[in-house]
Design a protein around this motif. Structure first.
Motif, PDB file in Angstrom:
ATOM      1  N   SER A   1     -52.648  27.726 -77.677  1.00 13.82           N
ATOM      2  CA  SER A   1     -51.699  28.652 -77.793  1.00 13.82           C
ATOM      3  C   SER A   1     -52.798  29.623 -77.401  1.00 13.82           C
ATOM      4  CB  SER A   1     -50.952  29.379 -79.458  1.00 13.82           C
ATOM      5  OG  SER A   1     -52.254  30.300 -80.228  1.00 13.82           O
TER       6      SER A   1
ATOM      7  N   ILE B   1     -52.992  29.689 -73.733  1.00 16.05           N
ATOM      8  CA  ILE B   1     -51.362  29.799 -73.396  1.00 16.05           C
ATOM      9  C   ILE B   1     -51.646  31.244 -73.192  1.00 16.05           C
ATOM     10  CG2 ILE B   1     -49.383  30.527 -73.623  1.00 16.05           C
ATOM     11  CD1 ILE B   1     -48.688  27.560 -74.587  1.00 16.05           C
TER      12      ILE B   1
ATOM     13  N   LYS C   1     -41.246  22.783 -72.731  1.00 13.94           N
ATOM     14  CA  LYS C   1     -41.009  24.069 -73.003  1.00 13.94           C
ATOM     15  C   LYS C   1     -41.407  25.414 -72.908  1.00 13.94           C
ATOM     16  CE  LYS C   1     -38.296  22.003 -76.634  1.00 13.94           C
ATOM     17  NZ  LYS C   1     -37.276  22.410 -76.846  1.00 13.94           N
ATOM     18  N   SER C   2     -42.345  25.558 -72.455  1.00  6.97           N
ATOM     19  CA  SER C   2     -43.237  26.507 -72.563  1.00  6.97           C
ATOM     20  C   SER C   2     -43.716  26.954 -70.642  1.00  6.97           C
ATOM     21  CB  SER C   2     -44.816  26.887 -73.222  1.00  6.97           C
ATOM     22  OG  SER C   2     -43.878  26.300 -74.553  1.00  6.97           O
TER      23      SER C   2
ATOM     24  N   ASN D   1     -42.038  30.358 -68.360  1.00  5.18           N
ATOM     25  CA  ASN D   1     -42.538  31.709 -69.089  1.00  5.18           C
ATOM     26  C   ASN D   1     -43.460  32.493 -68.666  1.00  5.18           C
ATOM     27  OD1 ASN D   1     -42.033  31.605 -71.994  1.00  5.18           O
ATOM     28  ND2 ASN D   1     -43.032  30.266 -73.303  1.00  5.18           N
TER      29      ASN D   1
ATOM     30  N   ASP E   1     -38.302  36.099 -79.330  1.00  2.00           N
ATOM     31  CA  ASP E   1     -38.385  36.137 -77.230  1.00  2.00           C
ATOM     32  C   ASP E   1     -39.194  37.214 -76.920  1.00  2.00           C
ATOM     33  OD1 ASP E   1     -38.036  34.559 -75.518  1.00  2.00           O
ATOM     34  OD2 ASP E   1     -36.701  36.026 -74.835  1.00  2.00           O
TER      35      ASP E   1
ATOM     36  N   THR F   1     -45.018  31.344 -79.854  1.00  3.31           N
ATOM     37  CA  THR F   1     -44.671  30.143 -79.209  1.00  3.31           C
ATOM     38  C   THR F   1     -43.999  29.249 -79.691  1.00  3.31           C
ATOM     39  OG1 THR F   1     -47.474  30.816 -78.371  1.00  3.31           O
ATOM     40  CG2 THR F   1     -45.147  28.805 -77.114  1.00  3.31           C
TER      41      THR F   1
ATOM     42  N   LYS G   1     -40.035  30.698 -80.691  1.00  2.00           N
ATOM     43  CA  LYS G   1     -39.229  30.932 -78.851  1.00  2.00           C
ATOM     44  C   LYS G   1     -39.558  29.427 -79.044  1.00  2.00           C
ATOM     45  CE  LYS G   1     -41.133  32.469 -75.094  1.00  2.00           C
ATOM     46  NZ  LYS G   1     -40.275  32.033 -74.320  1.00  2.00           N
ATOM     47  N   ASP G   2     -40.054  28.694 -78.411  1.00  2.00           N
ATOM     48  CA  ASP G   2     -40.331  27.274 -77.506  1.00  2.00           C
ATOM     49  C   ASP G   2     -39.504  25.689 -78.499  1.00  2.00           C
ATOM     50  OD1 ASP G   2     -40.472  29.071 -75.318  1.00  2.00           O
ATOM     51  OD2 ASP G   2     -42.414  28.635 -75.815  1.00  2.00           O
TER      52      ASP G   2
END
Lengths: 118, 194
Positions: free
Chosen positions: A67, A70, A101-102, A105, B136, B160, B163-164
């Motif tokens: 994270s 990210i 999944k991410s 974003n 979100d 994360t 949400k994901d």
């Protein structure tokens, strides 16, 4: 063509300054924001070198990103949005689950980011 | 300071043994060791993710469950939990305990570490924010805030996952010794979400 590279124990990041592609490979799970600073610097250089053209972030060979990573990539996208110069393409792999999944974003942070999961 | 445990979010009293589970695992380590040799966080999470994912054929959700998807989900989840124990532990107790329970349709993980009492209120505030908002919206709000100022412990890992990956979290704070509070973080995943 010049390629600038950052290598860690489990990852390699390469910036090709003629194709304006930054490729990420391996697993990036660094400890602190400071640890991510060289990566952010490389991204900023790549952004500068791309001028008003296309900048591609290629994650297709990046198995894992934590994270903090990210956060660092998102921060870079927000900074690029504020400058609004490059058109950014983000490449991901269907075979790498976190990317499914991410990764999308990033386009929610900046609608001009084109995310292609291939 | 109250000596009683305080619970937040999706907390469940999980069995101390393997009864009723597909599998039950436990490991004990040390937060100082995880912080000093940072890659142990990643190594531990990858090990337990792969170990756990081997049970995928035993899940029962009316369809086959992709082992690689289970492994990737758990690797991300557990790495965030181990990293948190390495980053935020403090006080005289350094023990970190990892425990998992696999049921036919869901998985539960619990990671315990210890913090100094002075750190509790800040963490509780973060938890209440995580639990009381739409993940979100909060995720993107946090990223925008982090772009302006570097916040340590902004909860992005939890967000994360919520949400994901649709992970539901529970938290328990238990004073265990002078200057030490045990923090149990539970993560619950429905296999159908994978």
């Amino acid at each position: 063509m010049a390629v600038q590279e950052i290598k860690g124990d489990e990852y390699v990041i390469e910036h090709n300054d003629s194709s304006h592609v930054v490729g990420f490979k391996g697993t990036i799970r660094l400890q602190t924001t400071d640890d991510y600073a060289p990566i952010t610097d490389l991204l900023q250089k790549a952004h500068g070198a791309a001028g008003k053209g296309k900048l591609t972030l290629d994650f297709r060979q990046l198995q894992f990103l934590n994270s903090s990573g990210i956060n660092a990539i998102s921060k870079f996208v927000i900074a690029a949005r504020k400058e609004d110069k490059v058109s950014m393409v983000v490449l991901g792999s269907q075979d790498i689950y976190w990317q499914q999944k991410s990764l999308s974003n990033l386009s929610k942070l900046w609608s001009k980011v084109q995310v292609d999961i291939v | 300071m109250t000596k009683e445990a305080k619970i937040y979010g999706n907390w469940e009293d999980l069995p101390a043994s393997a009864g009723g589970t597909i599998s039950h695992s436990r490991m004990e380590t040390d937060s100082r060791q995880l912080a000093e040799y940072w890659r142990r966080c990643s190594l531990s999470s990858d090990f337990w993710a792969r170990y756990t994912a081997l049970s995928s054929p035993e899940f029962s959700v009316g369809r086959p469950v992709r082992r690689d998807a289970v492994e990737s989900t758990l690797s991300y989840l557990l790495n965030e939990l181990f990293e948190n124990t390495a980053k935020f532990s403090g006080g005289p107790v350094a023990a970190v305990v990892y425990e998992s329970w696999l049921f036919p349709d869901r998985m539960a993980f619990q990671v315990t570490n210890h913090i100094e009492p002075a750190r509790r209120d800040g963490f509780v505030q973060l938890i209440e924010e995580l639990l009381g908002n739409d993940p979100d919206e909060l995720y993107f709000k946090r990223l925008e805030e982090n772009a302006e100022t570097d916040q340590k412990g902004s909860g992005l890992g939890y967000l994360t996952l919520m949400k994901d990956y649709k992970v539901r979290f529970g938290f328990r704070f238990t004073p265990v010794a002078e200057g030490s509070i045990a923090v149990d973080v539970q993560a619950h995943i429905h296999v159908k979400e994978i």
